[in-house]
Scaffold this motif. Structure first.
Motif, mmCIF file in Angstrom:
data_model
loop_
_atom_site.group_PDB
_atom_site.id
_atom_site.type_symbol
_atom_site.label_atom_id
_atom_site.label_comp_id
_atom_site.label_asym_id
_atom_site.label_seq_id
_atom_site.Cartn_x
_atom_site.Cartn_y
_atom_site.Cartn_z
ATOM 1 N N VAL A 3 0.846 -1.196 0.000
ATOM 2 C CA VAL A 3 0.000 0.000 0.000
ATOM 3 C C VAL A 3 0.883 1.249 0.000
ATOM 4 C CG1 VAL A 3 -1.670 1.332 1.360
ATOM 5 C CG2 VAL A 3 -1.958 -1.157 1.098
ATOM 6 N N HIS A 4 1.981 1.196 0.738
ATOM 7 C CA HIS A 4 2.889 2.337 0.809
ATOM 8 C C HIS A 4 3.383 2.753 -0.571
ATOM 9 C CE1 HIS A 4 6.274 4.900 1.939
ATOM 10 N NE2 HIS A 4 7.006 4.168 1.129
ATOM 11 N N ASP A 5 3.689 1.794 -1.439
ATOM 12 C CA ASP A 5 4.226 2.107 -2.762
ATOM 13 C C ASP A 5 3.231 2.942 -3.572
ATOM 14 O OD1 ASP A 5 6.639 0.637 -2.408
ATOM 15 O OD2 ASP A 5 5.521 -1.211 -2.760
ATOM 16 N N VAL A 6 1.974 2.532 -3.568
ATOM 17 C CA VAL A 6 0.959 3.260 -4.340
ATOM 18 C C VAL A 6 0.650 4.602 -3.685
ATOM 19 C CG1 VAL A 6 -1.386 3.184 -5.275
ATOM 20 C CG2 VAL A 6 -0.005 1.102 -5.197
ATOM 21 N N VAL A 7 0.580 4.630 -2.354
ATOM 22 C CA VAL A 7 0.319 5.878 -1.642
ATOM 23 C C VAL A 7 1.421 6.897 -1.929
ATOM 24 C CG1 VAL A 7 0.288 6.931 0.668
ATOM 25 C CG2 VAL A 7 -1.137 4.930 0.178
ATOM 26 N N ALA A 8 2.670 6.443 -1.920
ATOM 27 C CA ALA A 8 3.791 7.350 -2.189
ATOM 28 C C ALA A 8 3.672 7.961 -3.584
ATOM 29 C CB ALA A 8 5.117 6.609 -2.044
ATOM 30 N N TRP A 9 3.267 7.153 -4.564
ATOM 31 C CA TRP A 9 3.092 7.679 -5.922
ATOM 32 C C TRP A 9 1.924 8.652 -5.983
ATOM 33 C CZ3 TRP A 9 -0.873 7.638 -9.473
ATOM 34 C CH2 TRP A 9 -0.529 8.124 -10.752
ATOM 35 N N LEU A 10 0.803 8.318 -5.331
ATOM 36 C CA LEU A 10 -0.360 9.211 -5.328
ATOM 37 C C LEU A 10 -0.017 10.559 -4.700
ATOM 38 C CD1 LEU A 10 -3.103 6.628 -4.297
ATOM 39 C CD2 LEU A 10 -3.076 7.936 -6.442
ATOM 40 N N GLU A 11 0.785 10.537 -3.630
ATOM 41 C CA GLU A 11 1.159 11.787 -2.973
ATOM 42 C C GLU A 11 2.109 12.614 -3.826
ATOM 43 O OE1 GLU A 11 2.617 10.732 0.885
ATOM 44 O OE2 GLU A 11 0.600 10.387 1.696
ATOM 45 N N GLU A 12 2.851 11.953 -4.695
ATOM 46 C CA GLU A 12 3.705 12.684 -5.634
ATOM 47 C C GLU A 12 2.880 13.226 -6.791
ATOM 48 O OE1 GLU A 12 7.566 11.861 -8.547
ATOM 49 O OE2 GLU A 12 7.038 10.418 -6.977
ATOM 50 N N PHE A 13 1.922 12.436 -7.265
ATOM 51 C CA PHE A 13 1.064 12.837 -8.382
ATOM 52 C C PHE A 13 0.147 13.997 -7.992
ATOM 53 C CE2 PHE A 13 -3.183 12.243 -10.353
ATOM 54 C CZ PHE A 13 -2.855 12.614 -11.647
ATOM 55 N N ALA A 14 -0.456 13.911 -6.804
ATOM 56 C CA ALA A 14 -1.354 14.955 -6.303
ATOM 57 C C ALA A 14 -0.902 15.320 -4.888
ATOM 58 C CB ALA A 14 -2.806 14.476 -6.310
ATOM 59 N N PRO A 15 0.129 16.182 -4.753
ATOM 60 C CA PRO A 15 0.679 16.516 -3.435
ATOM 61 C C PRO A 15 -0.393 17.014 -2.467
ATOM 62 C CG PRO A 15 2.076 17.377 -5.187
ATOM 63 C CD PRO A 15 0.831 16.874 -5.851
ATOM 64 N N LEU A 16 -0.364 16.475 -1.255
ATOM 65 C CA LEU A 16 -1.426 16.760 -0.301
ATOM 66 C C LEU A 16 -1.467 18.220 0.132
ATOM 67 C CD1 LEU A 16 -1.352 13.531 1.910
ATOM 68 C CD2 LEU A 16 -2.630 14.009 -0.198
ATOM 69 N N HIS A 17 -0.350 18.962 -0.022
ATOM 70 C CA HIS A 17 -0.382 20.374 0.361
ATOM 71 C C HIS A 17 -1.246 21.207 -0.589
ATOM 72 C CE1 HIS A 17 2.891 20.653 -2.692
ATOM 73 N NE2 HIS A 17 2.400 21.857 -2.888
ATOM 74 N N LEU A 18 -1.644 20.606 -1.732
ATOM 75 C CA LEU A 18 -2.531 21.303 -2.662
ATOM 76 C C LEU A 18 -3.985 21.263 -2.212
ATOM 77 C CD1 LEU A 18 -1.129 20.046 -6.102
ATOM 78 C CD2 LEU A 18 -0.635 22.211 -4.946
ATOM 79 N N ALA A 19 -4.315 20.414 -1.243
ATOM 80 C CA ALA A 19 -5.703 20.264 -0.790
ATOM 81 C C ALA A 19 -6.167 21.528 -0.071
ATOM 82 C CB ALA A 19 -5.831 19.056 0.134
ATOM 83 N N GLU A 20 -7.489 21.773 -0.124
ATOM 84 C CA GLU A 20 -8.073 22.889 0.606
ATOM 85 C C GLU A 20 -7.937 22.642 2.110
ATOM 86 O OE1 GLU A 20 -9.241 25.592 -0.925
ATOM 87 O OE2 GLU A 20 -8.953 24.741 -2.935
ATOM 88 N N GLU A 21 -7.892 23.717 2.892
ATOM 89 C CA GLU A 21 -7.666 23.605 4.336
ATOM 90 C C GLU A 21 -8.727 22.757 5.031
ATOM 91 O OE1 GLU A 21 -7.280 27.402 6.141
ATOM 92 O OE2 GLU A 21 -5.408 27.909 5.094
ATOM 93 N N TRP A 22 -9.961 22.801 4.556
ATOM 94 C CA TRP A 22 -11.069 22.107 5.207
ATOM 95 C C TRP A 22 -11.110 20.611 4.859
ATOM 96 C CZ3 TRP A 22 -13.600 19.937 1.216
ATOM 97 C CH2 TRP A 22 -13.588 20.611 -0.020
ATOM 98 N N ASP A 23 -10.279 20.191 3.916
ATOM 99 C CA ASP A 23 -10.401 18.843 3.362
ATOM 100 C C ASP A 23 -9.716 17.799 4.249
ATOM 101 O OD1 ASP A 23 -11.265 16.997 1.552
ATOM 102 O OD2 ASP A 23 -10.011 17.683 -0.101
ATOM 103 N N ASN A 24 -10.044 16.523 3.988
ATOM 104 C CA ASN A 24 -9.432 15.399 4.692
ATOM 105 C C ASN A 24 -8.900 14.440 3.639
ATOM 106 O OD1 ASN A 24 -8.646 13.692 6.770
ATOM 107 N ND2 ASN A 24 -10.612 12.641 6.840
ATOM 108 N N VAL A 25 -7.597 14.526 3.356
ATOM 109 C CA VAL A 25 -7.025 13.781 2.243
ATOM 110 C C VAL A 25 -5.909 12.854 2.714
ATOM 111 C CG1 VAL A 25 -7.581 15.528 0.519
ATOM 112 C CG2 VAL A 25 -5.417 15.676 1.763
ATOM 113 N N GLY A 26 -5.555 11.904 1.848
ATOM 114 C CA GLY A 26 -4.485 10.968 2.158
ATOM 115 C C GLY A 26 -5.020 9.579 2.433
#
Length: 270
Positions: A3-26
């Motif tokens: 799971v870590h391998d895919v999560v690491a790629w997803l976080e690179e593809f759509a960096p979590l710091h781009l999320a809106e402040e109110w959101d719950n991502v990851g």
């Protein structure tokens, strides 16, 4: 593969710091150390989508909309959310949500919609401050997108293009059908909060999935058109595309978009 391998790629593809402040991502559910071989994407993790995941022995669900927005004080079968989560936990299914990070990513939903409508000179509707944005994106990071159509048209013509590009027979709109459309703002999902941003950038129309009545009144007051093809129609194609991207990145995995998911909103034709 874990799971870590895919999560690491997803976080690179759509960096979590781009999320809106109110959101719950990851990663919202699961063990990053768990091995996996089957991944499924969806727009929203509903009961029928969860049933599909457990039936098909899915190891990881990438759900655009988060399964958890508010703090959970108890987890029991006494609530629909609790029953769904417990079923996934028992089946060992992990859940990741990119949500607004995916909306705003350099290759995310709004960028994809901008390409679909062949917009030029594309920029974010609401740019991020430089320290937040980083320097890896193709253009300044931020929420939404706006750009110019390859050829101007009237609102009626633009709506026809939207129907064809998004595959919807009907849509809602605000504005004069004869209005000239050259500059287009795009914000997928339910994003009428970007109306003033779009108007400020000189957009003739804002394309978003859905909007409340008072937002439609605001669009009229701001003298900007608004086109509403539906929340599902504005985001589901990118969720399907994300499954393709994951499959290309991890050739050993079996990846597909949910086959049972459908738009809960239907249109009467009679």
């Amino acid at each position: 593969m874990t799971v870590h391998d895919v999560v690491a790629w997803l976080e690179e593809f759509a960096p979590l710091h781009l999320a809106e402040e109110w959101d719950n991502v990851g990663l919202l559910l699961g063990d990053t150390r768990r091995s996996l071989s089957r991944v499924m994407t969806c727009l929203t993790l509903t009961a029928d989508v969860a049933d599909e995941a457990t039936r098909e022995n899915v190891d990881l669900i990438v759900s655009h909309h988060p399964i958890l927005f508010r703090p959970v004080q108890r987890l029991t079968t006494g609530t629909r959310e609790g029953e769904l989560l417990l079923k996934l936990i028992a089946a060992g299914v992990s859940v990741y949500s990119p949500h607004t990070a995916f909306d705003s990513a350099a290759d995310g939903i709004n960028a994809e919609l901008s390409r679909l409508f062949e917009l030029s000179d594309v920029q974010p509707l609401r740019p991020m401050a430089a320290p937040e944005a980083g320097n890896d994106d193709e253009l300044p990071a931020g929420s939404g997108r706006f750009g110019r159509l390859p050829e101007g048209t009237d609102l009626t013509g633009f709506m026809q293009v939207v129907k064809e590009k998004l595959g919807v027979p009907h849509l809602q709109f605000v504005g004069d059908p004869a209005r000239r459309i050259e500059q287009v703002g795009i914000a997928c999902g339910s994003a009428a909060e970007f109306l003033r941003d779009a108007a400020g950038h000189g957009c003739d129309v804002l394309l978003t999935g859905e909007a409340r009545f008072h937002a439609c009144l605001e669009a009229r007051d701001l003298e900007i058109a608004m086109v509403l093809p539906g929340h599902y129609a504005s985001e589901r194609p990118a969720v399907e595309g994300l499954a393709d991207r994951i499959g290309q990145q991890f050739s050993d995995l079996e990846v597909w978009p949910s086959r049972v998911e459908s738009d809960p909103v239907q249109w009467s034709v009679s």
